[in-house]
Design a protein around this motif. Structure first.
Motif, PDB file in Angstrom:
ATOM      1  N   LEU A 148      68.155  45.874  22.418  1.00 20.93           N
ATOM      2  CA  LEU A 148      69.010  46.922  21.864  1.00 20.93           C
ATOM      3  C   LEU A 148      69.911  47.488  22.952  1.00 20.93           C
ATOM      4  CD1 LEU A 148      69.818  48.772  19.478  1.00 20.93           C
ATOM      5  CD2 LEU A 148      67.925  50.279  20.154  1.00 20.93           C
ATOM      6  N   HIS A 149      71.226  47.387  22.722  1.00 15.37           N
ATOM      7  CA  HIS A 149      72.209  47.955  23.637  1.00 15.37           C
ATOM      8  C   HIS A 149      72.718  49.260  23.030  1.00 15.37           C
ATOM      9  CE1 HIS A 149      73.236  44.189  26.117  1.00 15.37           C
ATOM     10  NE2 HIS A 149      72.099  43.975  25.469  1.00 15.37           N
ATOM     11  N   ILE A 150      72.627  50.335  23.798  1.00 14.48           N
ATOM     12  CA  ILE A 150      73.096  51.650  23.371  1.00 14.48           C
ATOM     13  C   ILE A 150      74.164  52.059  24.372  1.00 14.48           C
ATOM     14  CG2 ILE A 150      72.438  54.040  22.908  1.00 14.48           C
ATOM     15  CD1 ILE A 150      69.526  52.940  22.517  1.00 14.48           C
ATOM     16  N   ARG A 151      75.408  52.194  23.908  1.00 16.10           N
ATOM     17  CA  ARG A 151      76.508  52.473  24.822  1.00 16.10           C
ATOM     18  C   ARG A 151      77.421  53.561  24.267  1.00 16.10           C
ATOM     19  NH1 ARG A 151      76.927  47.125  24.164  1.00 16.10           N
ATOM     20  NH2 ARG A 151      77.845  46.494  22.215  1.00 16.10           N
ATOM     21  N   VAL A 152      78.179  54.158  25.159  1.00 16.27           N
ATOM     22  CA  VAL A 152      79.121  55.213  24.797  1.00 16.27           C
ATOM     23  C   VAL A 152      80.477  54.863  25.385  1.00 16.27           C
ATOM     24  CG1 VAL A 152      79.709  57.658  25.102  1.00 16.27           C
ATOM     25  CG2 VAL A 152      77.331  56.990  24.713  1.00 16.27           C
ATOM     26  N   THR A 153      81.524  55.089  24.600  1.00  9.26           N
ATOM     27  CA  THR A 153      82.888  55.095  25.116  1.00  9.26           C
ATOM     28  C   THR A 153      83.408  56.499  24.861  1.00  9.26           C
ATOM     29  OG1 THR A 153      83.730  54.226  23.019  1.00  9.26           O
ATOM     30  CG2 THR A 153      83.344  52.644  24.777  1.00  9.26           C
ATOM     31  N   SER A 154      84.127  57.042  25.843  1.00  8.83           N
ATOM     32  CA  SER A 154      84.515  58.451  25.740  1.00  8.83           C
ATOM     33  C   SER A 154      85.835  58.718  26.435  1.00  8.83           C
ATOM     34  CB  SER A 154      83.429  59.330  26.362  1.00  8.83           C
ATOM     35  OG  SER A 154      83.403  59.130  27.755  1.00  8.83           O
ATOM     36  N   GLU A 155      86.306  59.952  26.258  1.00  9.49           N
ATOM     37  CA  GLU A 155      87.530  60.413  26.899  1.00  9.49           C
ATOM     38  C   GLU A 155      87.233  61.167  28.197  1.00  9.49           C
ATOM     39  OE1 GLU A 155      89.356  62.772  23.830  1.00  9.49           O
ATOM     40  OE2 GLU A 155      89.867  61.015  22.629  1.00  9.49           O
ATOM     41  N   CYS A 156      85.976  61.150  28.652  1.00  9.38           N
ATOM     42  CA  CYS A 156      85.589  61.865  29.872  1.00  9.38           C
ATOM     43  C   CYS A 156      84.460  61.098  30.562  1.00  9.38           C
ATOM     44  CB  CYS A 156      85.161  63.296  29.540  1.00  9.38           C
ATOM     45  SG  CYS A 156      83.740  63.410  28.430  1.00  9.38           S
ATOM     46  N   ASP A 157      83.812  61.711  31.516  1.00  9.02           N
ATOM     47  CA  ASP A 157      82.702  61.087  32.242  1.00  9.02           C
ATOM     48  C   ASP A 157      81.407  61.357  31.466  1.00  9.02           C
ATOM     49  OD1 ASP A 157      80.977  59.956  34.045  1.00  9.02           O
ATOM     50  OD2 ASP A 157      81.587  61.196  35.745  1.00  9.02           O
ATOM     51  N   ALA A 158      81.103  60.490  30.515  1.00  8.62           N
ATOM     52  CA  ALA A 158      79.949  60.685  29.628  1.00  8.62           C
ATOM     53  C   ALA A 158      78.649  60.268  30.312  1.00  8.62           C
ATOM     54  CB  ALA A 158      80.136  59.889  28.339  1.00  8.62           C
ATOM     55  N   ALA A 159      77.558  60.819  29.797  1.00  4.89           N
ATOM     56  CA  ALA A 159      76.209  60.464  30.241  1.00  4.89           C
ATOM     57  C   ALA A 159      75.351  60.269  28.999  1.00  4.89           C
ATOM     58  CB  ALA A 159      75.631  61.552  31.142  1.00  4.89           C
ATOM     59  N   LEU A 160      74.306  59.485  29.120  1.00  9.77           N
ATOM     60  CA  LEU A 160      73.471  59.128  27.982  1.00  9.77           C
ATOM     61  C   LEU A 160      72.010  59.385  28.337  1.00  9.77           C
ATOM     62  CD1 LEU A 160      73.434  57.711  25.165  1.00  9.77           C
ATOM     63  CD2 LEU A 160      73.382  55.532  26.383  1.00  9.77           C
ATOM     64  N   LEU A 161      71.300  60.036  27.422  1.00  8.99           N
ATOM     65  CA  LEU A 161      69.880  60.322  27.594  1.00  8.99           C
ATOM     66  C   LEU A 161      69.160  59.884  26.330  1.00  8.99           C
ATOM     67  CD1 LEU A 161      67.707  61.741  29.387  1.00  8.99           C
ATOM     68  CD2 LEU A 161      68.180  63.819  28.063  1.00  8.99           C
ATOM     69  N   ILE A 162      68.069  59.144  26.499  1.00  7.46           N
ATOM     70  CA  ILE A 162      67.320  58.609  25.363  1.00  7.46           C
ATOM     71  C   ILE A 162      65.834  58.883  25.556  1.00  7.46           C
ATOM     72  CG2 ILE A 162      66.643  56.473  24.179  1.00  7.46           C
ATOM     73  CD1 ILE A 162      69.313  55.287  25.014  1.00  7.46           C
ATOM     74  N   ASN A 163      65.165  59.201  24.463  1.00  8.48           N
ATOM     75  CA  ASN A 163      63.704  59.261  24.436  1.00  8.48           C
ATOM     76  C   ASN A 163      63.270  58.278  23.359  1.00  8.48           C
ATOM     77  OD1 ASN A 163      60.987  59.827  24.233  1.00  8.48           O
ATOM     78  ND2 ASN A 163      61.262  62.023  24.410  1.00  8.48           N
ATOM     79  N   THR A 164      62.508  57.249  23.756  1.00  8.98           N
ATOM     80  CA  THR A 164      62.141  56.172  22.837  1.00  8.98           C
ATOM     81  C   THR A 164      60.865  56.484  22.061  1.00  8.98           C
ATOM     82  OG1 THR A 164      60.766  54.995  24.430  1.00  8.98           O
ATOM     83  CG2 THR A 164      63.139  54.480  24.431  1.00  8.98           C
ATOM     84  N   ALA A 165      60.507  55.593  21.173  1.00  9.67           N
ATOM     85  CA  ALA A 165      59.302  55.724  20.357  1.00  9.67           C
ATOM     86  C   ALA A 165      58.031  55.732  21.210  1.00  9.67           C
ATOM     87  CB  ALA A 165      59.237  54.592  19.336  1.00  9.67           C
TER      88      ALA A 165
END
Length: 148
Positions: free
Chosen positions: A82-99
């Protein structure tokens, strides 16, 4: 007066126990075609002040909301990545908590100051996702989930 100075407001942090802004579900097969979700990236809670969140991957700064932006109930993931990605208009960050209650964080792995997290053996169940920013700004962003 002294009690007021010592008892300042507690720092809120991302909390998987709060209801997500959006809830979705899908299978490994469903996400084989990329699925996109619009979101405003950002938040007011600084991740480095949240000691209980210890990402299994990259660590760094980031500002997130307390409640997840998204909660996905995923199933049928056994043979998928599973690929989880973000495209944004700024310096984005991604945080995930899995099952499996494992935290993941990324800032720039998707290039162009955007994050990417790859779960190589995702467990079926709930995944909570926060789309924040590295520097506390807010901007338009798109979260994308895709399996391979």
């Amino acid at each position: 007066m002294t009690a007021l100075l010592l008892g300042g407001a507690a720092q809120a942090c991302p909390d998987w126990d709060l209801k997500a802004n959006e809830q979705h579900s899908g299978t490994g097969e469903f996400f084989y075609q990329p699925k996109s979700y619009s979101v405003i990236a950002g938040g007011s809670f600084e991740l480095t002040k949240c000691g209980h969140i210890q990402p299994a991957t990259d660590v760094g700064s980031g500002y997130f909301t307390d409640r997840p932006d998204f909660r996905f109930d995923i199933s049928g993931m056994k043979s998928y990545e599973l690929h989880i990605r973000v495209t944004s208009e700024c310096d984005a960050a991604l945080l995930i908590n899995t099952a499996t209650a494992t935290w993941y964080y990324d800032d720039d792995a998707n290039g162009n100051l955007d994050p990417l997290i790859v779960l190589t053996d995702p467990a079926d169940g709930l995944i909570d996702i926060w789309v924040g920013t590295y520097d506390g700004e807010y901007c338009n962003a798109v979260l994308e989930l895709e399996t391979f």
